[in-house]
Enzyme design. Structure first.
Site, PDB file in Angstrom:
ATOM      1  N   ASP A  23       0.853  -1.188   0.000  1.00 14.79           N
ATOM      2  CA  ASP A  23       0.000   0.000   0.000  1.00 14.79           C
ATOM      3  C   ASP A  23       0.893   1.244   0.000  1.00 14.79           C
ATOM      4  O   ASP A  23       1.701   1.419   0.911  1.00 14.79           O
ATOM      5  CB  ASP A  23      -0.883  -0.039   1.253  1.00 14.79           C
ATOM      6  CG  ASP A  23      -1.863   1.126   1.316  1.00 14.79           C
ATOM      7  OD1 ASP A  23      -1.782   2.020   0.454  1.00 14.79           O
ATOM      8  OD2 ASP A  23      -2.696   1.139   2.242  1.00 14.79           O
ATOM      9  N   ASP A  29      -3.322   2.528  -5.786  1.00 10.56           N
ATOM     10  CA  ASP A  29      -2.072   2.523  -5.014  1.00 10.56           C
ATOM     11  C   ASP A  29      -1.892   1.282  -4.136  1.00 10.56           C
ATOM     12  O   ASP A  29      -1.042   1.251  -3.269  1.00 10.56           O
ATOM     13  CB  ASP A  29      -1.995   3.786  -4.155  1.00 10.56           C
ATOM     14  CG  ASP A  29      -2.983   3.759  -3.007  1.00 10.56           C
ATOM     15  OD1 ASP A  29      -4.088   3.218  -3.190  1.00 10.56           O
ATOM     16  OD2 ASP A  29      -2.652   4.262  -1.927  1.00 10.56           O
ATOM     17  N   GLU A  30      -2.710   0.260  -4.340  1.00  6.66           N
ATOM     18  CA  GLU A  30      -2.556  -0.958  -3.555  1.00  6.66           C
ATOM     19  C   GLU A  30      -2.536  -2.166  -4.475  1.00  6.66           C
ATOM     20  O   GLU A  30      -3.161  -2.154  -5.524  1.00  6.66           O
ATOM     21  CB  GLU A  30      -3.735  -1.122  -2.572  1.00  6.66           C
ATOM     22  CG  GLU A  30      -3.883   0.013  -1.587  1.00  6.66           C
ATOM     23  CD  GLU A  30      -5.094  -0.176  -0.664  1.00  6.66           C
ATOM     24  OE1 GLU A  30      -5.546  -1.317  -0.480  1.00  6.66           O
ATOM     25  OE2 GLU A  30      -5.585   0.833  -0.155  1.00  6.66           O
TER      26      GLU A  30
END
Ligand SMILES: [Mg+2]
Lengths: 412, 77
Positions: free
Chosen positions: A8, A104-105
């Site tokens: 993350d 974003d993960e």
């Protein structure tokens, strides 16, 4: 044993902006949508801003009250897409099973590539260092034997950290955490669980299964498997594309919507944009959901099943019916949204109905197609329904071309 | 400070891209004597990220970054 990482990026938008602007790096920074409009909200903040208790989703003026020296910057979505791709490039050095979760993960499945949690942790450490060196931002990574615990791990210690949750230590790490830390446990589920005396994930795991089932139905199965570390869902291979789970859009209007007619105008615009996006992907939707947020920022969500369709007018009338039946405009609406789901490809054969005018549906369909082509060539404003002329300001935005960040759900 | 600059570069038979000469915005240009390292890296000083070429220019080590298809350096102000 499976070995799964969840990586993350910490304060992703803000970190990317801070990398690009050395002069703001040591200041509290927030990335905001529409910095000069009244509905500007915080999209992301850096670690320093976090210390001032700035929250994602709150209004800029609220954040500035807590931290007057807060630096607000505009988002650069092209940068985020680039950084996201670069992160995936690094992940793909370690596995081909990489499943992104939002921009974003990502989950990265190392099963078969490593033989122990020590080895998995070493890979996680390497990824953490490479991201920092090669991208100039930080990640926190969770290492575990299922996706849910891996995600908890990436949340456990941040920024720039690795947390390993094994089959041996998960009870001491996970079970003490509050239930709302679990993926998919939102505010209402948390409330319900709390009212049943369940506050931690451990308490949830030891809660009698029949009672969970009785209170939450199918959702109860999920709570049971998630909390006990029994989730078996696989990490999808990179490039494996599902039908999208949902296509949606919402907008905060420049003035509050005080009656159904106002809502109708705005819904016309955003419904048109999501229908066009759906048709672009050759899909039909079987479910329509509307979001209504009033001026006290309370949100209600209502959905209904529909006969699978991609005709704009059918989607719009389903959405308007939902609003009419569920909202009385006692409080004006501040924002409004629509999302479509239950997709199937639109080239699949369709059962015609004697209860509908199939001929007119066919005409509607080809009208939509033609208008889509016109709008593609000449822009969203070239052909518009007459209703949008009744309040040009309210209707004067084009959501399809504007960037919106949609939250993602585990089940979509 | 991040400064985008003009670069003369060469593709070899294998498709590798190698910078040969840098051209400052003030008109001066310098040959690159040697590229000693190529790797992905962020530049905290310049504020950017890309494929980083470690170059020797007139005996001095300099980093040259390729950001998609633009070159930048950390220019001393
Ligand atoms: Mg993040």
């Amino acid at each position: 044993m499976r070995y799964i990482l969840h990586s993350d990026c910490n304060g992703f938008f803000a970190s990317v902006e801070c990398l690009h602007n050395p002069e703001i790096r040591n200041k509290p920074v927030a990335v905001c949508g529409d910095t000069d409009m009244r509905h500007g909200i915080i999209l992301a903040k850096n670690e320093i801003a976090k210390k001032f208790n700035i929250k994602t989703g709150e209004a800029i003026w609220q954040a500035k009250e807590k931290c007057p020296e807060l630096v607000t910057v505009k988002p650069h979505f092209d940068r985020y897409v680039r950084f996201s791709k670069e992160a995936t490039r690094i992940y793909s050095d370690y596995s081909d099973r990489i499943e992104p979760f939002g921009i974003d993960e990502s989950w990265i499945d190392l099963t078969g590539c490593v033989k122990s949690f020590e080895e998995a942790e070493a890979v996680a450490e390497e990824i953490r260092k490479r991201i920092k060196y090669e991208l100039g931002i930080t990640v926190s990574i969770g290492v575990s034997f299922n996706k849910i615990f891996a995600k908890l791990g990436s949340d456990y210690k941040k920024p720039d950290a690795v947390t390993v949750i094994t089959d041996k230590n998960y009870k001491s790490i996970v079970w003490g955490l509050p239930v709302e830390d679990l993926l998919n446990v939102g505010r209402s589920t948390k409330k319900k669980l709390n009212s049943m005396g369940v506050f931690t994930i451990g308490e949830l795991a030891s809660f009698p299964y029949p009672m969970l089932k009785a209170n939450f139905g199918k959702w109860g199965d999920m709570l049971y498997t998630f909390s006990r570390g029994l989730d078996m869902s696989p990490v999808k291979a990179l490039g494996f594309v599902n039908l999208p789970k949902s296509i949606g859009n919402s907008t905060t209007t420049h003035r509050d919507l005080v009656n159904f007619e106002d809502a109708k105008i705005v819904m016309n615009v955003i419904s048109d944009s999501v229908c066009r996006r759906m048709r672009e992907q050759s899909l039909c939707a079987g479910c329509v959901t509307v979001y209504l947020r009033d001026t006290t920022l309370t949100t209600i969500t209502r959905q209904c099943k529909i006969h699978s369709t991609h005709i704009s007018s059918e989607i719009l009338s389903a959405a308007l019916k939902l609003i009419k039946n569920n909202y009385n405009f006692e409080k004006p609406l501040r924002s409004i949204g629509i999302s479509l789901s239950d997709f199937k490809p639109d080239y699949e054969p369709e059962q015609l109905s004697i209860l509908r005018d199939e001929k007119s549906r066919k005409r509607q369909d080809s009208l939509d197609q033609s208008v889509d082509i016109l709008k593609k060539r000449f822009g969203s404003f070239c052909v518009r329904p007459a209703i949008l002329l009744s309040d040009r300001k309210l209707a004067g935005f084009s959501p399809k071309e504007e960037h919106t960040v949609h939250p993602v759900g585990y089940f979509g | 400070m991040k400064q985008y600059i003009s670069v003369t570069a060469k593709f070899d038979e294998d498709g590798n891209l190698l910078p040969l000469k840098i051209h400052w915005n003030d008109g001066r240009s310098f040959e690159i004597d040697r590229v000693t390292d190529i790797r992905y890296a962020a530049s905290l000083k310049a504020g950017g990220m890309g494929l980083r070429y470690t170059c020797r220019i007139m005996g001095v080590k300099r980093y040259l970054f390729l950001e998609d298809n633009r070159w930048f350096v950390d220019a001393k102000t």
